[in-house]
Write a protein that holds these residues in place. Structure first.
Motif, PDB file in Angstrom:
ATOM      1  N   ASP A 403       0.836  -1.211   0.000  1.00  0.00           N
ATOM      2  CA  ASP A 403       0.000   0.000   0.000  1.00  0.00           C
ATOM      3  C   ASP A 403       0.869   1.258   0.000  1.00  0.00           C
ATOM      4  OD1 ASP A 403       0.855  -0.851   2.464  1.00  0.00           O
ATOM      5  OD2 ASP A 403      -0.835  -0.016   3.558  1.00  0.00           O
ATOM      6  N   ILE A 404       1.979   1.201   0.737  1.00  0.00           N
ATOM      7  CA  ILE A 404       2.880   2.353   0.762  1.00  0.00           C
ATOM      8  C   ILE A 404       3.485   2.557  -0.632  1.00  0.00           C
ATOM      9  CG2 ILE A 404       4.991   3.295   1.795  1.00  0.00           C
ATOM     10  CD1 ILE A 404       2.835   3.055   3.831  1.00  0.00           C
ATOM     11  N   ALA A 406       2.157   1.620  -3.426  1.00  0.00           N
ATOM     12  CA  ALA A 406       1.096   2.070  -4.329  1.00  0.00           C
ATOM     13  C   ALA A 406       0.902   3.585  -4.225  1.00  0.00           C
ATOM     14  CB  ALA A 406      -0.215   1.353  -4.001  1.00  0.00           C
ATOM     15  N   VAL A 407       0.872   4.088  -2.993  1.00  0.00           N
ATOM     16  CA  VAL A 407       0.642   5.519  -2.811  1.00  0.00           C
ATOM     17  C   VAL A 407       1.873   6.318  -3.255  1.00  0.00           C
ATOM     18  CG1 VAL A 407       0.278   7.321  -1.098  1.00  0.00           C
ATOM     19  CG2 VAL A 407      -1.057   5.234  -1.004  1.00  0.00           C
ATOM     20  N   ASP A 410       2.230   5.946  -7.109  1.00  0.00           N
ATOM     21  CA  ASP A 410       1.047   6.157  -7.921  1.00  0.00           C
ATOM     22  C   ASP A 410       0.704   4.914  -8.747  1.00  0.00           C
ATOM     23  OD1 ASP A 410      -0.986   7.767  -8.421  1.00  0.00           O
ATOM     24  OD2 ASP A 410       0.071   9.241  -9.616  1.00  0.00           O
ATOM     25  N   LEU A 411       0.755   3.762  -8.104  1.00  0.00           N
ATOM     26  CA  LEU A 411       0.479   2.513  -8.806  1.00  0.00           C
ATOM     27  C   LEU A 411      -0.790   1.881  -8.248  1.00  0.00           C
ATOM     28  CD1 LEU A 411       4.101   1.109  -8.721  1.00  0.00           C
ATOM     29  CD2 LEU A 411       2.914   1.908 -10.750  1.00  0.00           C
ATOM     30  N   SER A 412      -1.285   0.902  -8.966  1.00  0.00           N
ATOM     31  CA  SER A 412      -2.442   0.168  -8.482  1.00  0.00           C
ATOM     32  C   SER A 412      -1.973  -0.940  -7.552  1.00  0.00           C
ATOM     33  CB  SER A 412      -3.205  -0.428  -9.661  1.00  0.00           C
ATOM     34  OG  SER A 412      -3.964  -1.532  -9.217  1.00  0.00           O
ATOM     35  N   ILE A 413      -2.594  -1.012  -6.385  1.00  0.00           N
ATOM     36  CA  ILE A 413      -2.179  -2.010  -5.401  1.00  0.00           C
ATOM     37  C   ILE A 413      -2.423  -3.411  -5.940  1.00  0.00           C
ATOM     38  CG2 ILE A 413      -4.354  -2.159  -4.126  1.00  0.00           C
ATOM     39  CD1 ILE A 413      -2.694  -2.049  -1.565  1.00  0.00           C
ATOM     40  N   ASN A 414      -3.444  -3.564  -6.773  1.00  0.00           N
ATOM     41  CA  ASN A 414      -3.723  -4.885  -7.345  1.00  0.00           C
ATOM     42  C   ASN A 414      -2.611  -5.305  -8.296  1.00  0.00           C
ATOM     43  OD1 ASN A 414      -6.128  -3.296  -6.693  1.00  0.00           O
ATOM     44  ND2 ASN A 414      -7.193  -5.211  -7.050  1.00  0.00           N
ATOM     45  N   SER A 415      -2.167  -4.340  -9.127  1.00  0.00           N
ATOM     46  CA  SER A 415      -1.085  -4.668 -10.071  1.00  0.00           C
ATOM     47  C   SER A 415       0.178  -5.027  -9.311  1.00  0.00           C
ATOM     48  CB  SER A 415      -0.786  -3.477 -10.978  1.00  0.00           C
ATOM     49  OG  SER A 415      -1.967  -2.890 -11.404  1.00  0.00           O
TER      50      SER A 415
ATOM     51  N   ALA B 168      -3.696   3.547   0.198  1.00  0.00           N
ATOM     52  CA  ALA B 168      -4.090   2.965  -1.084  1.00  0.00           C
ATOM     53  C   ALA B 168      -5.470   2.340  -0.980  1.00  0.00           C
ATOM     54  CB  ALA B 168      -3.075   1.917  -1.499  1.00  0.00           C
ATOM     55  N   THR B 170      -8.324   0.076  -3.795  1.00  0.00           N
ATOM     56  CA  THR B 170      -8.148  -0.922  -4.862  1.00  0.00           C
ATOM     57  C   THR B 170      -7.924  -0.265  -6.217  1.00  0.00           C
ATOM     58  OG1 THR B 170     -10.521  -0.937  -5.069  1.00  0.00           O
ATOM     59  CG2 THR B 170      -9.536  -2.651  -3.713  1.00  0.00           C
ATOM     60  N   GLN B 171      -7.295  -0.997  -7.113  1.00  0.00           N
ATOM     61  CA  GLN B 171      -7.181  -0.654  -8.532  1.00  0.00           C
ATOM     62  C   GLN B 171      -6.655   0.763  -8.783  1.00  0.00           C
ATOM     63  OE1 GLN B 171      -7.448  -3.023 -10.470  1.00  0.00           O
ATOM     64  NE2 GLN B 171      -8.969  -4.480  -9.739  1.00  0.00           N
ATOM     65  N   GLY B 172      -5.654   1.171  -8.054  1.00  0.00           N
ATOM     66  CA  GLY B 172      -5.032   2.468  -8.305  1.00  0.00           C
ATOM     67  C   GLY B 172      -5.764   3.642  -7.672  1.00  0.00           C
TER      68      GLY B 172
END
Lengths: 586, 263
Positions: A403-404, A406-407, A410-415, B168, B170-172
């Protein structure tokens, strides 16, 4: 043992400690033991100090921990906070959290000591891991030190336990969330999980017991065990003597180094203060675990970005990356999604870690004693496994902070999670292969150095027009290091039946062992024979001799021309001799 | 006297009916008071403001939200979103959208405060919706910070993180950092629930509690870090990263230094 009679004259110059030593010796008989041990020789290398970082940070943890126990109240009784941190004034919280806040804001030096305790704990585990990797990569765990390796693994496990119990004590939102995950992991254990969770927590979550139970584990049980096992660990180093890196004069049966007194007393003592100082400096400058931000723990709350400390982070990452698999057996759910990443995988990994020395010895059939360390390149599979472990851990750690990441990026946490799932399976083998190839390449380079000498990078034109690259003989130290390599024979392939046609009952086992042994050492580049080395070095010496006249001016200082450009610097053959002569004349 | 009078008649069948009536009146009255507390219709702007706002809307917004703000496949309807929503989305630069993505990104606003007010006034005329909060509504000077902290951890921290650094989804998608949010923006976000955020209407989170949350976010923004460098208040992952880079580099350097000195 010295016995002094009144008639004997005292030594004319008695050192300051002499009187004390004599006094103690007359009562304890200590001089013999001290005399024998203070002069004990230890080999010297900076990487041998990694274990010292562990010990010294542990001392800092003990000292600061004692201070913290003077003020911490391990109680889950609900109180109204009335300390000096205004944004929490009047809020209901457990006494544990309130006293942690008091330590941070109302106890003199409390925040510094708390931060020292926490930073030292992170350093403690980190240094332990780095020390373990040093031992692993150099093969220091081989016979006769396998048992000490196991003690090390036990210490690592205890360190994780110490860290986690400490992380949970302040009873802030972050630590409570971690505790809830642990409870979930315990519950995921089939059959006994639920009972075990109730047993440990004394009832429903969070209950009123867990903090005081963790407290007794954190300040008494776990540190007591660590202290005892560290003592045994060090005593074994003492008894078995420290391993040393290969070098001139160093063999499997001697120890080349400096005596404990005074060299290592000074070094180790000094290094203790360096470690202490670094910890104090960091703790004075950088916040760790700002519990006042997280607020008191209540089970209905959770903060985004909740993660454990780095050493538990890989387990959190494994949990986050695991697909959501569950099966229902006879009305009972088996949570593979929790069981696999947090119980099965760490269980397997720690078992493999503890047994690795025995596995390797079985695979290679190596029963010899090893007091000389092996260079990582000379055991490519071992080195590859180590790098694989680092990559595996790194991916899981990134997963624990997905999550860190991702933030921040600027990425998707799922990816990220999907990429890491794939990487977790694909990347470690790739890392293994690359590492192994690098090791083999370095082995070939060593072989070339032995057979042809050291490539000087200088091309020489001989009087008859031939161009040669000048090779120089390698120096004594390097020669000793490179030739320390021992060629390990691959275990022979077993026969299915012997000459009388009798079936070999252990054929499958032996065949597996043969294949593993081939995997382990089969690709190694064999060390050239003594005659070949001799010939190679002789050849290099001849080349160097041809070049020798050109080195006449080598020892000159730096020579500048009138415009400040460098005409010559030490080690450079004098190619522009005329110009230099002109410049130096003027 | 009165007590005795009531006590003597407490088993009278009429009492049950009387109590029921009383309860109905109290509940109904309280509800009507509560629902009156928030004016359903936003304060209307002047006629010229609305017309200029409509002009701006047609120029800048209608390609996605439709000529009558009815919504298209590129953007949702704006009928009933209220002035607060327009003020939040356009005022923080999230609208107009720079590019389609997981979520609208805050950026320097494309319109000035005056133009935003005009567009807000126009959208407010389409249907009743939450109004831009008044200065009095976002004045958190007397609010209870500690209560705000409790409310923040219950309602906000699971997405915006306990320190308000964002987190974060989901999905960006993500909950943005609150470190640069103004009181009005926080209030409007709670009121209108932009993007993935749920709506915290004045019924579920009364004005006083909103003020307390704003006061707590302000505390998070302003408060010094008593323990030294805060490392972005991002938690143990960042602490671990700092450990493995800076701290460990220092320790290894010291070990190498001591090792070298012996030679």
């Amino acid at each position: 043992m010295s016995t002094t009679s009144p008639l004997e004259k005292p030594a004319p110059v008695e050192k300051a400690g002499g009187a004390v030593a004599t006094y103690l010796d007359q009562r304890l008989g200590s001089n013999k033991a001290l005399g024998r041990n203070l002069g004990k020789v230890f080999p010297d290398h900076w990487s041998f100090m990694l274990g010292e970082i562990v010990l010294y940070s542990f001392i800092v943890i003990l000292l600061t921990g004692v201070y913290l126990t003077l003020f911490f109240k391990p109680s889950m009784v609900e109180v109204v906070y009335d300390g000096s941190y205004v944004p929490l004034k009047g809020v209901m919280m457990s006494e544990a959290y309130a006293s942690s806040l008091d330590i941070s804001f109302d106890v003199r030096g409390g925040l510094l000591i708390r931060q020292m305790h926490h930073w030292a704990a992170l350093i403690f585990v980190a240094a332990m891991v780095v020390h373990a990797f040093r031992v692993f990569f150099t093969g220091a765990y081989r016979k006769p030190r396998e048992l000490n390796w196991i003690l090390g693994v036990v210490l690592l496990t205890l360190a994780l336990a110490a860290g986690f119990t400490g992380y949970s004590l302040p009873d802030d939102l972050l630590s409570g969330t971690g505790l809830q995950i642990i409870r979930g992991i315990i519950q995921a254990i089939p059959v006994v999980g639920t009972w075990l969770a109730f047993f440990i927590f004394g009832g429903e979550y969070p209950g009123t017991d867990i903090i005081s139970r963790l407290y007794s584990a954190h300040i008494l049980l776990v540190p007591g065990l660590i202290l005892a096992i560290v003592t045994v660990h060090l005593m074994m180093v003492w008894v078995q003597k420290h391993t040393q890196y290969p070098g001139p004069g160093r063999t499997n049966t001697n120890v080349v180094g400096y005596p404990l007194m005074p060299v290592y007393m000074a070094k180790a003592g000094g290094f203790f203060f360096v470690v202490f100082g670094v910890i104090a400096l960091i703790s004075g400058l950088v916040t760790i675990n700002p519990i006042w931000i997280f607020g008191p723990y209540t089970p209905d709350q959770v903060s985004a970005g909740t993660q454990p400390d780095w050493y538990i982070g890989w387990l959190d990452g494994a949990l986050r990356l695991m697909p959501n698999w569950e099966t229902v057996v006879a009305g009972y759910t088996i949570s593979w999604n929790v069981l696999i990443p947090s119980v099965i995988i760490p269980g397997i990994l720690f078992t493999l870690l503890a047994l690795y020395p025995f596995i390797e010895a079985w695979v290679t059939g190596d029963k010899r004693e090893h007091n000389l360390l092996e260079r990582p390149r000379n055991a490519p599979v071992r080195t590859g496994i180590g790098v694989m472990a680092i990559v595996f851990y790194g991916i899981l750690w990134i997963g624990g902070g997905n999550d860190i990441v991702a933030v921040a990026f600027d990425l998707s946490i799922n990816s990220i999670s999907w990429a890491l799932r794939i990487l977790l399976i694909v990347a470690p083998p790739i890392a293994f292969i690359i590492t192994k190839r690098i090791c083999l390449g370095l082995q070939r380079k060593d072989r070339d150095k032995l057979l042809h000498g050291y490539e000087s990078g200088r091309v020489l034109r001989l009087p008859h027009g031939e161009f040669i690259e000048v090779h120089e003989p390698i120096n004594v130290k390097e020669m000793a290091v490179i030739t320390s390599k021992t060629d390990h024979a691959v275990l022979p392939a077993p026969q299915k039946t012997d000459t009388d046609g009798v079936r070999n009952p252990r054929y499958l086992v032996h065949s597996l062992r043969h294949r593993l042994s081939t995997f382990f050492y089969g690709d190694n580049v064999p060390k050239p024979s003594a005659a070949e080395i001799e010939h190679g070095q002789h050849h290099a010496a001849e080349q160097a001799a041809i070049e020798a006249p050109l080195h006449e001016y080598e020892d000159r200082d730096v020579i500048y021309n009138a415009h400040g450009g460098v005409l010559h610097h030490p080690g450079m053959p004098e190619i522009n001799a005329e110009q230099i002569a002109e410049e130096t004349r003027s | 006297m009165t007590v005795k009078f009531l006590a003597a008649r407490r088993r009278n069948p009429a009492v049950a009916i009387a109590l029921l009536l009383l309860a109905l009146v109290v509940v109904g009255g309280a509800y009507s008071l509560a629902s009156n507390a928030q004016p359903a219709v936003a304060a209307m702007g002047s006629q010229t403001q609305v017309e200029e706002g409509k002009k701006l809307y047609l120029e800048g917004c209608s390609s996605c939200h439709g000529l009558n703000a009815q919504g298209t496949k590129y953007g949702p309807t704006l009928i009933g979103v209220g002035a607060a929503s327009v003020h939040f989305q356009v005022g923080t630069g999230r609208m107009p959208l720079a590019a389609p993505g997981a979520q609208a990104v805050a950026k320097p606003p494309a319109y000035n405060e005056d133009e935003v007010a005009k567009m807000a006034a126009y959208v407010a005329t389409l249907a009743p919706g939450p109004a831009i909060p008044s200065a009095e509504q976002v004045d958190y000077a007397d609010a209870d910070v500690a209560k705000g902290g409790v409310l923040f951890r219950i309602n906000c921290a699971q997405c915006h993180q306990a320190a308000g650094q964002g987190g974060a989804l989901t999905q960006g998608k993500y909950a943005p950092s609150l470190m640069n949010a103004t009181p009005t923006e926080i209030y409007e976000a709670m009121l209108t629930g932009p993007q993935n955020m749920p709506v915290f209407s004045d019924e579920t989170l009364p004005v006083e509690e909103k003020k307390a949350i704003i006061a707590y976010v302000n505390e998070l923004q302003q408060a010094p870090s008593p323990g030294g460098l805060s490392l972005g208040r991002l938690g143990p992952v960042v602490e671990g990263l700092f450990l493995w880079t800076a701290v460990f580099a220092a320790l290894i350097a010291a070990a190498v230094w001591i090792g070298i000195k012996a030679r």
